[in-house]
Each structure stands twice: as C-alpha cells, then as structure tokens.
Scaffold this motif. Structure first.
Motif, mmCIF file in Angstrom:
data_model
loop_
_atom_site.group_PDB
_atom_site.id
_atom_site.type_symbol
_atom_site.label_atom_id
_atom_site.label_comp_id
_atom_site.label_asym_id
_atom_site.label_seq_id
_atom_site.Cartn_x
_atom_site.Cartn_y
_atom_site.Cartn_z
ATOM 1 N N THR A 156 1.018 -1.355 -0.035
ATOM 2 C CA THR A 156 0.227 0.106 -0.066
ATOM 3 C C THR A 156 1.190 1.485 -0.174
ATOM 4 O O THR A 156 0.321 2.160 -0.471
ATOM 5 C CB THR A 156 -1.132 0.041 1.084
ATOM 6 O OG1 THR A 156 -1.406 -1.269 1.535
ATOM 7 C CG2 THR A 156 -1.930 1.235 0.617
ATOM 8 N N PHE B 52 -5.949 -2.626 -6.532
ATOM 9 C CA PHE B 52 -6.000 -1.785 -5.301
ATOM 10 C C PHE B 52 -6.265 -0.128 -6.415
ATOM 11 O O PHE B 52 -6.188 -0.037 -7.018
ATOM 12 C CB PHE B 52 -4.630 -1.307 -5.272
ATOM 13 C CG PHE B 52 -3.539 -2.053 -4.199
ATOM 14 C CD1 PHE B 52 -3.411 -2.275 -3.036
ATOM 15 C CD2 PHE B 52 -3.339 -3.393 -4.567
ATOM 16 C CE1 PHE B 52 -2.888 -2.728 -1.880
ATOM 17 C CE2 PHE B 52 -2.361 -4.210 -3.804
ATOM 18 C CZ PHE B 52 -2.356 -3.896 -1.951
ATOM 19 N N HIS B 53 -8.037 -0.158 -5.605
ATOM 20 C CA HIS B 53 -8.088 1.247 -6.207
ATOM 21 C C HIS B 53 -8.624 2.566 -5.837
ATOM 22 O O HIS B 53 -8.423 2.056 -4.107
ATOM 23 C CB HIS B 53 -9.800 1.001 -6.594
ATOM 24 C CG HIS B 53 -10.344 -0.894 -7.199
ATOM 25 N ND1 HIS B 53 -10.160 -0.751 -8.723
ATOM 26 C CD2 HIS B 53 -10.136 -1.925 -5.939
ATOM 27 C CE1 HIS B 53 -10.319 -2.688 -8.866
ATOM 28 N NE2 HIS B 53 -10.842 -2.515 -6.823
ATOM 29 N N TYR B 54 -8.013 3.883 -6.622
ATOM 30 C CA TYR B 54 -7.678 4.542 -5.698
ATOM 31 C C TYR B 54 -8.206 6.230 -6.639
ATOM 32 O O TYR B 54 -8.036 5.836 -8.250
ATOM 33 C CB TYR B 54 -6.484 4.786 -5.852
ATOM 34 C CG TYR B 54 -5.469 5.747 -7.069
ATOM 35 C CD1 TYR B 54 -5.642 6.556 -6.730
ATOM 36 C CD2 TYR B 54 -4.704 4.755 -7.425
ATOM 37 C CE1 TYR B 54 -5.070 7.692 -8.230
ATOM 38 C CE2 TYR B 54 -3.973 5.287 -8.661
ATOM 39 C CZ TYR B 54 -4.116 6.548 -8.805
ATOM 40 O OH TYR B 54 -3.707 6.824 -9.793
ATOM 41 N N SER C 188 -7.649 10.135 -6.728
ATOM 42 C CA SER C 188 -7.401 10.676 -5.489
ATOM 43 C C SER C 188 -7.747 12.148 -6.553
ATOM 44 O O SER C 188 -7.868 12.641 -7.643
ATOM 45 C CB SER C 188 -5.711 10.731 -6.573
ATOM 46 O OG SER C 188 -4.338 11.517 -6.125
ATOM 47 N N THR D 208 -5.784 10.980 -1.473
ATOM 48 C CA THR D 208 -6.309 10.186 -1.792
ATOM 49 C C THR D 208 -7.215 8.529 -1.424
ATOM 50 O O THR D 208 -6.419 8.842 -0.076
ATOM 51 C CB THR D 208 -4.249 9.733 -2.252
ATOM 52 O OG1 THR D 208 -3.792 10.132 -2.737
ATOM 53 C CG2 THR D 208 -4.584 7.775 -2.915
ATOM 54 N N LEU E 8 -7.905 5.213 -1.118
ATOM 55 C CA LEU E 8 -7.526 3.597 -1.369
ATOM 56 C C LEU E 8 -8.285 3.184 -1.015
ATOM 57 O O LEU E 8 -8.565 3.050 -0.094
ATOM 58 C CB LEU E 8 -6.022 3.476 -1.772
ATOM 59 C CG LEU E 8 -4.754 2.444 -2.762
ATOM 60 C CD1 LEU E 8 -3.835 2.990 -2.794
ATOM 61 C CD2 LEU E 8 -5.525 1.751 -0.904
#
Length: 219
Positions: A29, A52-54, A56, A61, A63
């Motif tokens: 992470t 891992f979706h985020y 920003s 951010t 996540l």
C-alpha cells in the motif's frame, strides 16, 4: 470478504485506515501511495490476486484494496462515498503537510470501518449504479500491474514480504507434517504390536491342538 483494506491519505501519509483481514499489506500500500501522481486521477493497480483502486483528488487519496472477484464497480462506489464522507469533515479543510500519520485515525477510522462493513455485506444499489455510470463516462481509469511501477529495490522488498508469508506457511506445513508422521509411527507400532499378539495366539492354538491346553507335548 471483498474489501480488505481502505484508507485516506494526504500524499504518501496515511491519515486514517481500516483493515478487515489478518495479512499485512502495508508495504504494498505504501509503495502504491508513493507512486500516485499529484494530479487528480483514478486508477486500479493489480498485485497478485488483489486490486488496489484509488481516487486522487484535491490533494487527498482514497484507496481500497479488494479481491479481484469484487470487480471495479463496487470498490469505486465505496471510494466515491468515502470521499463524500471525508470532504465535509471539519478536519479535512484544516489539514496541512505537517499532519502526522494516522492523525485522523480516531475520528475517521470508525467511519471507514462502518462503510467497509456496509459494502462488504449489503452495498447500496443506487451507489453501485452511480459508480457504473461514472466508470462508463471516465475514460482515463486504467488498470496497471504493480510490477510496472516498481524499481528493482521495491520489487525485492515486496518479494521479501511475500517470501516471509510463504516461509510462515511452510513452517506451519512442516510442523503439521511432523505431527502426522508421529501419529502414523504410533499407528504403525500399534498395528505391529497387534500383529505380534495375534501371531502368538495363533501359534498357541496350533500347538495346543497337538499338545493340549497345558502344552505338555512330552506327556
């Protein structure tokens, strides 16, 4: 369990998070956070069987780490709602770069935990529909493999982390194997002992037919 680890960060500094699994993915992470560009963006990184979706936006951010079986619509719906809950927070407007890591854990950590529980059990259908619409409209949401953004040193660090987990699993397997071997050894000894006893009884019966129950063959 679809959503495993979620957080809100400012740059690479985690302000608040919640983990629902036992395995520690903090190294992966943190590596991903350090690679997120400062401009507004949405992206999905792939690592092993996890995504891992985020999102920003505005210097923050949002996540979430999820199983690949969760797809992308549900995690991005979660992130959108997480963002909507965070932005109105009084603390979010007063943050600066000197805010310490996990500075909002006490106030916002429970919010992340509650939202993860909701989306892991019964995600709101209207939020999923909204997320699907946004995913269809936004063309710059890409999927990228984590390996493509890592330097050699970072790859080694993540590999060591993965190796440590595998080593722990191998140790547990060896302990289990030794236990099974001991159990099998005792089982074999019992079978052998029963076989010897059965043979002696059989031998006694044969001899007793010729010599009598007292085994007095000379008489």
């Amino acid at each position: 369990m679809s959503l495993i680890h979620a957080l809100v960060a400012q740059g690479s500094t985690i302000l608040a998070d919640h983990k629902s699994g036992k395995r520690d993915f903090s190294q992966a992470t943190q590596t991903i956070l350090s690679k997120i560009p400062p401009n507004n963006s949405k992206l999905t990184y792939v690592w092993e069987q996890y995504l891992f979706h985020y999102i920003s936006e505005g210097g923050f951010t949002y996540l979430v780490m999820a199983d690949d079986s969760a797809g992308r619509r549900m995690p991005f719906a979660f992130l959108a709602e997480l963002q909507r809950k965070f932005v109105p927070q009084p603390s979010s407007s007063s943050l600066d770069e000197s805010t310490p890591a996990y500075g909002l854990q006490g106030s916002f950590g429970p919010v992340i935990s509650s939202l993860m529980h909701t989306y892991n059990t019964a995600p709101p259908s209207d939020e999923l529909s909204r997320a699907q619409t946004e995913l269809n409209q936004v063309k710059d949401i890409m999927v990228q493999n984590v390996e493509q953004i890592l330097s050699r040193g970072e790859r080694i660090e993540l590999l060591v982390d993965k190796t440590d987990v595998m080593a722990g699993q191998a140790t547990a397997f060896r302990r289990g194997a030794r236990s099974v071997r001991r159990q099998m050894w005792w089982k074999n000894q019992k079978i052998l002992g029963l076989g010897v006893v059965a043979f002696l009884i059989f031998l006694y019966i044969i001899i007793a037919q010729f010599c009598g129950a007292g085994l007095q063959c000379g008489a």
